[in-house]
Design a protein around this motif. Structure first.
Motif, short mmCIF file in Angstrom:
data_model
loop_
_atom_site.label_atom_id
_atom_site.label_comp_id
_atom_site.label_asym_id
_atom_site.label_seq_id
_atom_site.Cartn_x
_atom_site.Cartn_y
_atom_site.Cartn_z
N LEU A 185 42.06 6.30 -19.37
CA LEU A 185 42.12 7.28 -18.29
C LEU A 185 41.80 6.62 -16.95
O LEU A 185 42.47 6.87 -15.95
N LEU A 186 40.81 5.77 -16.93
CA LEU A 186 40.44 5.08 -15.69
C LEU A 186 41.55 4.15 -15.21
O LEU A 186 41.77 4.02 -13.99
N ALA A 233 32.01 20.90 -17.83
CA ALA A 233 31.77 19.60 -18.47
C ALA A 233 32.20 18.45 -17.58
O ALA A 233 33.23 18.49 -16.95
N GLY A 234 31.38 17.40 -17.57
CA GLY A 234 31.71 16.18 -16.86
C GLY A 234 31.17 16.12 -15.45
O GLY A 234 31.11 15.06 -14.86
N TYR A 250 38.11 16.76 -16.18
CA TYR A 250 37.81 15.64 -15.28
C TYR A 250 38.23 16.05 -13.88
O TYR A 250 39.42 15.98 -13.52
N ALA A 251 37.29 16.51 -13.09
CA ALA A 251 37.59 17.07 -11.77
C ALA A 251 38.35 16.09 -10.88
O ALA A 251 39.25 16.50 -10.13
N GLU A 265 33.52 8.28 -12.54
CA GLU A 265 33.17 7.79 -13.87
C GLU A 265 33.89 8.58 -14.95
O GLU A 265 34.12 9.78 -14.81
N HIS A 266 34.21 7.88 -16.02
CA HIS A 266 34.78 8.52 -17.21
C HIS A 266 34.63 7.55 -18.36
O HIS A 266 34.81 6.35 -18.18
N PRO A 267 34.31 8.05 -19.56
CA PRO A 267 34.15 7.14 -20.69
C PRO A 267 35.46 6.55 -21.21
O PRO A 267 35.44 5.53 -21.90
#
Length: 177
Positions: A57-58, A15-16, A90-91, A51-53
């Motif tokens: 986290l960002l 995922a992701g 999230y790699a 990228e991340h929603p």
């Protein structure tokens, strides 16, 4: 001290990392001989990887990267630990934590995180290059060469990695004489 076999490189992305925009970008990266075009494609890949929603986290990622740049490795590690806790798929969180571990000399921990990155995103050429650096740090040139070659197979435009691989080949050839 053998850390990781590269046999898991063909594992499916989780995922992701299955963003449909990545496949054509990786094909473009392979297909161009123009270094300027390759750099632009590489930048697009990094943008997608980052990228991340989740805005929180960002923010942690940005703060952690800034701390890495300021040589505040323990504080950066704490931020990346939080990133991974918030989203273990999230790699790039794992990759940045691997960077922190590497810079702190925690090579086994760096390899564990790199393994996770590659399970999530098998085409993560930077993680493979990082694995090569870990192998160099623990004086395992054969492992470093395998990791560097794997990174170059994905992104043939990594000039620094190519130079490292060439240097290792020259040293190995010299040792064989």
């Amino acid at each position: 001290m053998a850390f990781v076999a590269l046999s898991f490189l063909g594992a499916p992305a989780l995922a992701g990392q299955e963003d449909a925009r990545l496949d054509p970008l990786f094909r473009d990266l392979q297909g161009t001989a123009d270094h300027v075009a390759a750099e632009a494609v590489e930048d697009q890949i990094w943008e997608i990887w980052l990228e991340h929603p989740g805005q929180d986290l960002l923010v942690l990622m940005r703060d952690g990267v800034q701390k890495l740049n300021d040589d505040e490795y323990e504080a950066a590690l704490a931020d990346f630990n939080q990133v991974i806790a918030k989203d273990p798929n999230y790699a790039e969180g794992w990759n940045k934590r691997a960077n922190a571990h590497y810079l702190m000399g925690n090579y086994a921990a760096a390899v564990q995180d790199i393994r996770r990155v590659l399970l999530l995103e098998p085409r993560h050429f930077a993680a493979l290059a990082g694995l090569g650096l870990v192998y160099l740090a623990v004086d395992e040139p054969t492992g470093a060469l395998r990791a560097f070659n794997a990174a170059l197979a994905i992104n043939p435009h990594l000039d620094g990695v190519r130079e490292q691989a060439m240097k290792i080949r020259q040293q190995m050839a010299g040792a064989a004489l």
